[in-house]
Design an enzyme around this catalytic site. Structure first.
Site, mmCIF file in Angstrom:
data_model
loop_
_atom_site.group_PDB
_atom_site.id
_atom_site.type_symbol
_atom_site.label_atom_id
_atom_site.label_comp_id
_atom_site.label_asym_id
_atom_site.label_seq_id
_atom_site.Cartn_x
_atom_site.Cartn_y
_atom_site.Cartn_z
ATOM 1 N N THR A 1 7.598 -11.940 30.467
ATOM 2 C CA THR A 1 6.805 -12.849 29.219
ATOM 3 C C THR A 1 5.709 -13.799 29.747
ATOM 4 O O THR A 1 4.677 -14.005 28.879
ATOM 5 C CB THR A 1 7.767 -13.767 28.629
ATOM 6 N N SER B 1 11.377 -7.072 33.381
ATOM 7 C CA SER B 1 12.175 -7.150 34.638
ATOM 8 C C SER B 1 13.459 -6.405 34.015
ATOM 9 O O SER B 1 14.110 -6.193 35.111
ATOM 10 C CB SER B 1 12.563 -8.738 34.774
ATOM 11 N N ASP C 1 14.789 -11.972 32.631
ATOM 12 C CA ASP C 1 16.397 -10.972 32.436
ATOM 13 C C ASP C 1 16.924 -10.979 33.668
ATOM 14 O O ASP C 1 18.029 -10.882 33.964
ATOM 15 C CB ASP C 1 15.989 -9.888 31.696
#
Ligand code: ASP
Length: 343
Positions: free
Chosen positions: A16, A61, A93
């Site tokens: 992100t 991820s 993550d």
């Protein structure tokens, strides 16, 4: 020796943090990370030089695998001599898995490797990316006399600096996405950037860096739950070419005492599968033999994960199997803290 202002390498793997909103489609998309200084002009004000390297195809991820861990390690190794500190940007993550694996890969690390990411994309008005990134770079650039302040793999998120292999992702929504339940934080960013010198690993600069990259072992995480049955456990332990199991047990390392369960685990151990007992509890430690419900596991030679996180146990198990540690030494080596990942 740092004779000049520190130079920091930003390694962008995806996630992100490197995304912006496409206001036409409303979807998040990756932007060209080389243009990071245009997105965050404040980076030009930092007292260090910043270079960037980006994965050719940045990934969420969730798609991270040992081959990507090795890719990150290759970049760090390749620039190690000429760069004073590394900041690795990754999706949150699986960041704790990745950062734990990197911590095992580098023996005698004497420069900072700081993982960070964000919950909101860099292009979002309320983003947490700016603070996370700017402070992670500042931490990577911090010197203690002539040497870097940090010589280990850390994770910086929402004002807190952690030992990476002690962390776990605890929230998919809150800015405080990580926690280090069994080890104190290494530092905190407030009005001042404060380091917890008592728990930071001492930086030793004169030992040669050793990098190990074989993480190809076949392992599973087997989480116990009330009602798990013989067939399920048997099928899992009989997976062809299985090398290791992270067994997530209850409380202080407790498990059912049914004969079928003990026999299956014992057979697997005798067949050369390394089984590590890790607690499902977010904090606290496995203490084999503390209850009757872990005595049977102790007797058959299960490895104690002590207070290691599941993420770190996965990385350590793959690392040690990849290193071909002999079976008769494996338990001892696993139970020994190698990078501060267990107490
Ligand atoms: N799914 C994203 C990832 O882990 C979430 C994030 O970037 O934090 O790549």
């Amino acid at each position: 020796m740092l004779a000049k202002i520190p130079n920091i390498l930003l390694i962008y793997t995806g996630g992100t943090i490197g995304m912006v909103k496409d206001y036409k489609s409303n979807a998040l998309k990756a932007f060209n990370f080389e243009q990071i200084k245009d997105k965050i002009p404040e980076l030009n004000l930092l007292d260090c030089e910043i270079d960037t390297v980006s994965f050719d195809a940045p990934i969420d991820s969730s798609n991270m695998s040992p081959k990507h861990w090795v890719k990150i390690a290759d970049i760090i190794e390749c620039h190690y001599k000429n760069i004073d500190g590394f900041v690795v940007l990754s999706g949150t993550d699986t960041m704790s898995y990745t950062a734990s694996a990197i911590s095992f890969m580098f023996e005698n690390l004497s420069k900072p490797v700081i993982f960070t990411g964000s919950q909101l994309p860099i292009g979002d008005l309320r983003t947490d990316a700016k603070e996370n990134l700017i402070t992670a770079i500042q931490i990577a650039a911090t010197q203690d006399g002539d040497a870097p302040k940090i010589g280990e793999v850390c994770l910086y998120f929402e004002y807190k600096l952690y030992r990476a292999n002690r962390t776990t992702k605890v929230s998919s929504e809150q800015f405080e996405a990580f926690n280090s339940p069994n080890f104190p934080q290494l530092g905190e960013s407030g009005v001042h950037l404060i380091f917890n010198d008592n728990v930071l690993k001492k930086v030793v600069e004169n030992k040669p860096l050793i990098v190990r990259k074989n993480f190809e072992a076949n392992i599973v995480i087997l989480k116990l739950y009330p009602g798990i049955n013989e067939q399920i456990v048997k099928n899992i332990l009989e997976i062809p070419n299985l090398n290791g199991v992270v067994l997530e047990t209850y409380g202080a390392g407790n498990a059912p005492t049914d004969a079928w369960f003990t026999n299956l685990i014992e057979n697997a151990i005798n067949n050369g599968i390394f089984i590590v007992n890790v607690s499902q509890c977010i904090s606290g430690s496995v203490i084999l033999g503390h209850y009757e419900t872990s005595n049977h596991l102790k007797k058959i030679g299960i490895i104690s994960g002590k207070d290691i996180t599941t993420e770190s146990a996965v990385a350590k198990l793959k690392y040690l199997i990849g290193e071909n540690i002999p079976a008769n030494k494996f338990k001892l080596v696993f139970e020994t803290p190698l990078r501060g990942e267990m107490s």
